[in-house]
Write a protein that holds these residues in place. Sequence first.
Motif, short mmCIF file in Angstrom:
data_model
loop_
_atom_site.label_atom_id
_atom_site.label_comp_id
_atom_site.label_asym_id
_atom_site.label_seq_id
_atom_site.Cartn_x
_atom_site.Cartn_y
_atom_site.Cartn_z
N ALA A 29 0.84 -1.21 0.00
CA ALA A 29 0.00 0.00 0.00
C ALA A 29 0.87 1.25 0.00
O ALA A 29 1.81 1.37 0.79
CB ALA A 29 -0.91 0.00 1.22
N GLY A 30 0.56 2.17 -0.92
CA GLY A 30 1.28 3.44 -1.00
C GLY A 30 2.59 3.38 -1.75
O GLY A 30 3.23 4.41 -1.95
N GLU A 34 1.99 -0.30 -6.26
CA GLU A 34 0.99 -0.87 -5.35
C GLU A 34 0.03 -1.79 -6.11
O GLU A 34 -0.46 -1.45 -7.18
CB GLU A 34 0.19 0.25 -4.69
CG GLU A 34 -0.91 -0.26 -3.79
CD GLU A 34 -1.75 0.86 -3.16
OE1 GLU A 34 -2.96 0.65 -3.01
OE2 GLU A 34 -1.18 1.92 -2.85
#
Length: 193
Positions: A29-30, A34
């Motif tokens: 995530a991020g 991703e």
Amino acid sequence: VLLIDEINRGNVASIFGELITLLEADKRAGAENELRITLPYSKTTFTVPPNLYLLGTMNTADRSVEALDTALRRRFTFVEMPPEPAAISRQPNGGIVDGVDVARLLETLNLRLETLLDHDHQLGHAWLLGITTLEQLQDAFAGKIIPQLQEYFFGNWARIGAVLGAGFVQKEPAVGLAAGFEPEDGEELKPRY
């Protein structure tokens, strides 16, 4: 933190499934690349957070390490955790039990194991931590160390004796066989231990 003990013994596809790809740092995530998946039962999207630490343990003496999945190798950093005799010396008794320097004993056993087998077959220090009496030391040898050596050497007591010494393993002459069943020419009777 997620800890998986003896990760090399499991089936990577069964343990992680599609998550194996999401574990990579750039897929979390991020991150730049991703990735999100849709969970099969809940149908919700999922991604691995950047602050998840996944620790897997394995025993390198276990030959199943050789077949460790390449995908798993690529996603983990491997850190060797060798035996630490100094941990025994840091105990309140200094690692001395009834005149026996337990840390030095472990070092000696491991040097002999490296000579006879290899680096990966050393004995860990955990079995000898917290030992304060000779009886506890004897129990550690009888219940842990000697059975481990029996597994390493498949009951070859000559090799076990080479590691432990004559104080633990004694060689006795071979017992004569019944009349009419003597060894054939050149055949030697095996000693007993």
